[in-house]
Design an enzyme around this catalytic site. Structure first.
Site, mmCIF file in Angstrom:
data_model
loop_
_atom_site.group_PDB
_atom_site.id
_atom_site.type_symbol
_atom_site.label_atom_id
_atom_site.label_comp_id
_atom_site.label_asym_id
_atom_site.label_seq_id
_atom_site.Cartn_x
_atom_site.Cartn_y
_atom_site.Cartn_z
ATOM 1 N N LYS A 83 14.001 27.059 7.101
ATOM 2 C CA LYS A 83 14.592 28.404 7.010
ATOM 3 C C LYS A 83 14.147 29.227 5.806
ATOM 4 C CE LYS A 83 16.349 28.460 10.704
ATOM 5 N NZ LYS A 83 15.497 29.188 11.557
ATOM 6 N N TYR A 111 11.240 15.149 13.903
ATOM 7 C CA TYR A 111 12.267 14.951 12.873
ATOM 8 C C TYR A 111 12.878 13.587 13.158
ATOM 9 C CZ TYR A 111 12.271 19.948 11.589
ATOM 10 O OH TYR A 111 11.925 21.205 11.144
ATOM 11 N N TYR A 135 17.340 27.305 15.007
ATOM 12 C CA TYR A 135 15.995 26.918 14.553
ATOM 13 C C TYR A 135 14.989 28.011 14.899
ATOM 14 C CZ TYR A 135 12.186 23.706 13.341
ATOM 15 O OH TYR A 135 11.106 23.116 12.747
ATOM 16 N N HIS A 189 4.762 26.491 19.219
ATOM 17 C CA HIS A 189 5.447 25.274 19.679
ATOM 18 C C HIS A 189 6.692 25.665 20.464
ATOM 19 C CE1 HIS A 189 3.699 22.110 16.648
ATOM 20 N NE2 HIS A 189 2.766 22.776 17.310
ATOM 21 N N PRO A 212 14.999 22.220 2.824
ATOM 22 C CA PRO A 212 13.960 22.616 3.781
ATOM 23 C C PRO A 212 14.169 22.154 5.232
ATOM 24 C CG PRO A 212 13.133 20.950 2.248
ATOM 25 C CD PRO A 212 14.485 21.343 1.755
HETATM 26 P P1 FAD Z 1 8.831 32.399 -4.088
HETATM 27 O O1 FAD Z 1 7.845 31.948 -3.072
HETATM 28 O O2 FAD Z 1 9.417 31.400 -5.003
HETATM 29 O O3 FAD Z 1 8.158 33.554 -4.917
HETATM 30 C C1 FAD Z 1 8.715 34.027 -6.117
HETATM 31 C C2 FAD Z 1 7.590 34.552 -6.979
HETATM 32 O O4 FAD Z 1 8.158 35.052 -8.185
HETATM 33 C C3 FAD Z 1 6.611 33.461 -7.371
HETATM 34 O O5 FAD Z 1 5.293 33.877 -7.104
HETATM 35 C C4 FAD Z 1 6.859 33.243 -8.842
HETATM 36 O O6 FAD Z 1 5.711 32.840 -9.542
HETATM 37 C C5 FAD Z 1 7.347 34.631 -9.246
HETATM 38 N N1 FAD Z 1 8.141 34.604 -10.476
HETATM 39 C C6 FAD Z 1 9.010 33.678 -10.893
HETATM 40 N N2 FAD Z 1 9.487 33.984 -12.100
HETATM 41 C C7 FAD Z 1 8.900 35.146 -12.466
HETATM 42 C C8 FAD Z 1 8.979 35.970 -13.610
HETATM 43 N N3 FAD Z 1 9.735 35.620 -14.653
HETATM 44 N N4 FAD Z 1 8.251 37.098 -13.635
HETATM 45 C C9 FAD Z 1 7.451 37.442 -12.576
HETATM 46 N N5 FAD Z 1 7.332 36.691 -11.484
HETATM 47 C C10 FAD Z 1 8.047 35.561 -11.413
HETATM 48 N N6 FAD Z 1 10.694 26.367 2.932
HETATM 49 C C11 FAD Z 1 10.606 25.920 4.161
HETATM 50 O O7 FAD Z 1 11.145 26.580 5.045
HETATM 51 N N7 FAD Z 1 9.901 24.767 4.447
HETATM 52 C C12 FAD Z 1 9.263 24.057 3.470
HETATM 53 O O8 FAD Z 1 8.638 23.040 3.736
HETATM 54 C C13 FAD Z 1 9.341 24.487 2.164
HETATM 55 N N8 FAD Z 1 8.729 23.817 1.172
HETATM 56 C C14 FAD Z 1 8.891 24.259 -0.104
HETATM 57 C C15 FAD Z 1 8.303 23.589 -1.165
HETATM 58 C C16 FAD Z 1 8.479 24.022 -2.485
HETATM 59 C C17 FAD Z 1 7.855 23.265 -3.631
HETATM 60 C C18 FAD Z 1 9.271 25.169 -2.737
HETATM 61 C C19 FAD Z 1 9.489 25.658 -4.154
HETATM 62 C C20 FAD Z 1 9.815 25.874 -1.677
HETATM 63 C C21 FAD Z 1 9.639 25.421 -0.366
HETATM 64 N N9 FAD Z 1 10.195 26.109 0.705
HETATM 65 C C22 FAD Z 1 10.096 25.667 1.947
HETATM 66 C C23 FAD Z 1 10.890 27.338 0.531
HETATM 67 C C24 FAD Z 1 9.982 28.527 0.765
HETATM 68 O O9 FAD Z 1 8.701 28.250 0.313
HETATM 69 C C25 FAD Z 1 10.615 29.682 0.027
HETATM 70 O O10 FAD Z 1 11.865 29.941 0.641
HETATM 71 C C26 FAD Z 1 9.766 30.931 -0.005
HETATM 72 O O11 FAD Z 1 8.642 30.716 -0.817
HETATM 73 C C27 FAD Z 1 10.577 32.086 -0.544
HETATM 74 O O12 FAD Z 1 9.746 33.155 -0.887
HETATM 75 P P2 FAD Z 1 10.097 34.090 -2.122
HETATM 76 O O13 FAD Z 1 9.010 35.084 -2.177
HETATM 77 O O14 FAD Z 1 11.497 34.527 -2.021
HETATM 78 O O15 FAD Z 1 10.073 33.120 -3.393
HETATM 79 C C1 DHB Z 2 7.790 22.146 7.602
HETATM 80 C C2 DHB Z 2 8.761 22.218 6.663
HETATM 81 C C3 DHB Z 2 10.080 22.153 7.059
HETATM 82 O O1 DHB Z 2 11.055 22.241 6.155
HETATM 83 C C4 DHB Z 2 10.425 21.985 8.373
HETATM 84 O O2 DHB Z 2 11.729 21.889 8.708
HETATM 85 C C5 DHB Z 2 9.440 21.923 9.306
HETATM 86 C C6 DHB Z 2 8.112 21.993 8.918
HETATM 87 C C7 DHB Z 2 6.375 22.198 7.173
HETATM 88 O O3 DHB Z 2 6.130 22.320 5.976
HETATM 89 O O4 DHB Z 2 5.494 22.108 8.023
#
Ligand code: FAD
Ligand code: DHB
Length: 409
Positions: free
Chosen positions: A316, A219, A402, A92, A312
């Site tokens: 980021k 948005y 962004y 995009h 979100p």
């Molecule tokens: P996580 O993806 O949280 O991974 C952490 C891992 O550690 C998980 O698999 C978990 O099961 C594991 N864990 C936790 N506790 C333990 C333990 N005690 N022992 C072993 N393992 C453990 N970001 C966006 O930019 N846009 C979005 O739309 C968006 N939607 C989101 C929706 C939800 C519901 C959530 C929770 C987050 C969202 N985010 C979004 C944020 C984005 O998904 C996260 O920033 C990203 O997943 C970060 O990755 P990570 O690997 O650091 O953490």
């Molecule tokens: C999506 C999530 C976001 O937080 C955003 O700013 C844009 C797109 C998505 O899940 O597609």
């Protein structure tokens, strides 16, 4: 159960555990941060073991973020993870900002020289898991009671109970805490300090089997609350609606969701129709900003949501996790391969500069686009939106943040 290739199992000689494993880097958490770190270390010839609380299927199926910055895309391609991304990712040029009576396109390629790519976190996770399986790398899924120990010494280790009920100890040179907001790693940082902001609203996230009704993300500010039209593929759309933090999902029938989306996205006003289809997932997502410092304590390094959460708006979260891991994998490679600790010593400060920039950007986007406060606040938001699209400088500032800033800022 150990999934993938066998780690070096040393038996129960020293530690009174059922299983003793030795590796170079013990990674807690197999989200995008942990999976990518193990992959990048692998490319550097450094062995690691993943320890994850959930099942492999659960991790694969989680629906979360959807937008990759240009730098994230480059990194995944350089790491050999670009085939499906190149074929299925949707590039995009920018986004639409809209509010009643107005719709404006911000072209990031013109404003910042970079595009973004729509490619779901679910797909990134699948690519990473497939790469690990192909390389035959070890991971413990369904691990419980995971605890990092002795992180301030040169012999840190992690203990947990595996899926078969065995007590396991993993000895390592480094522990990487990639275990998200609720994991145990952050609590093991000595003298850590937390900064937090919770927001008085949440997102209702919706995934639907329907072709997007827009070519690029919308948005939308609306008196009833923020709405966003995103997508996952030419056949799957992703939507978000601002709701109360304690919103009852049961109160949102599919009809109510489509009606609210259509109104808030301005379809009626602009004379287009929001396509509808079967809704396959609905959930309420809390909104918070959170930063924990430092991101290192002795031989424990934090990356991704373990150290920081952004609301979100602005997409980021996943990109920040990838940026942390890019810095951390280089730092660990320099340390473990050639004994040079300087990048590892700089890791926390370098990562946190970017973390705070993204924290500010996400807070700014969130504050500008969600209804909160009173009518005076609403007028300020509308003024800010008008300024953002009218001024090249303001539009470029949004576009650069962004589409993604450099790793080291
Ligand atoms: P996580 O993806 O949280 O991974 C952490 C891992 O550690 C998980 O698999 C978990 O099961 C594991 N864990 C936790 N506790 C333990 C333990 N005690 N022992 C072993 N393992 C453990 N970001 C966006 O930019 N846009 C979005 O739309 C968006 N939607 C989101 C929706 C939800 C519901 C959530 C929770 C987050 C969202 N985010 C979004 C944020 C984005 O998904 C996260 O920033 C990203 O997943 C970060 O990755 P990570 O690997 O650091 O953490
Ligand atoms: C999506 C999530 C976001 O937080 C955003 O700013 C844009 C797109 C998505 O899940 O597609």
């Amino acid at each position: 159960m150990v999934s993938g290739g066998a780690p070096r199992i040393l038996g129960d000689v020293f530690c009174g555990k059922d299983l003793l494993v030795r590796t170079r880097v013990a990674i807690i958490g197999a989200g995008p941060a942990g999976l990518l770190l193990s992959h990048l270390l692998d490319l550097e010839g450094i062995e690691s073991v993943l320890i994850e609380r959930q099942t492999e299927d659960y991790v694969r199926a989680r629906v979360r973020a959807g937008i990759l910055e240009a730098g994230t895309v480059d990194l995944l391609k350089q790491a050999g993870l670009g085939d499906r991304l190149a074929a299925e990712g949707m590039e995009h040029r920018g986004i639409y900002l809209r509010w009643p009576g107005e719709r404006h396109h911000l072209d990031f390629v013109e404003l910042a020289g970079r595009s973004v790519t729509v490619y779901g976190q679910t797909e990134v996770t699948k690519d990473l898991m497939d790469a690990r399986a192909k390389a035959g790398r070890a991971a413990f899924y369904q691990a419980s009671d995971v605890v990092p120990h002795d992180v301030e010494t040169s012999s840190p280790y992690v203990t947990f109970v595996d899926v078969d009920g065995r007590e396991v100890r993993v000895d390592a040179e480094i522990i990487a805490g990639c275990d998200g907001f609720h994991g145990p790693s952050r609590g093991a940082v000595l003298g850590g300090q937390d900064w937090e902001r919770t927001y008085p609203f949440a997102w209702l996230g919706v995934l639907a089997d329907v072709a997007p009704s827009t070519d690029e993300l919308i948005y939308a500010w609306h008196p009833d609350g923020f709405a966003m039209h995103s997508m996952r593929s030419p056949r799957v759309s992703r939507f978000y609606l601002q709701v109360r933090p304690d919103e009852d999902l049961a109160a949102w029938s599919d009809d109510r969701i489509w009606t609210a989306l259509s109104a808030r996205l301005g379809a009626d006003e602009e004379g287009w129709t929001l396509k509808t289809g079967p809704i396959t997932e609905k959930s309420v997502l809390p909104m918070r900003s959170f930063v924990s410092t430092p991101m290192r304590s002795g031989r424990l390094f934090l990356a991704g949501d373990a150290a920081h959460i952004v609301p979100p708006t602005g997409a980021k979260g996943l990109n920040l996790a990838v940026a942390d891991v890019a810095l951390l994998s280089s730092a660990l490679a320099a340390w473990l391969r050639s004994g040079s600790e300087s990048l590892a010593s700089a890791y926390s400060d370098t990562a946190l500069r970017r973390v705070w920039r993204c924290t500010h950007f996400s807070w700014w986007m969130t504050t500008m686009l969600h209804r909160h406060g009173d009518d005076f606040d609403a007028q300020l938001q509308l003024s800010q939106l008008s300024r953002t699209v009218a001024s090249d400088a303001a539009a470029s500032e949004l576009a650069q943040n962004y589409a993604g800033l450099p790793l080291s800022i």
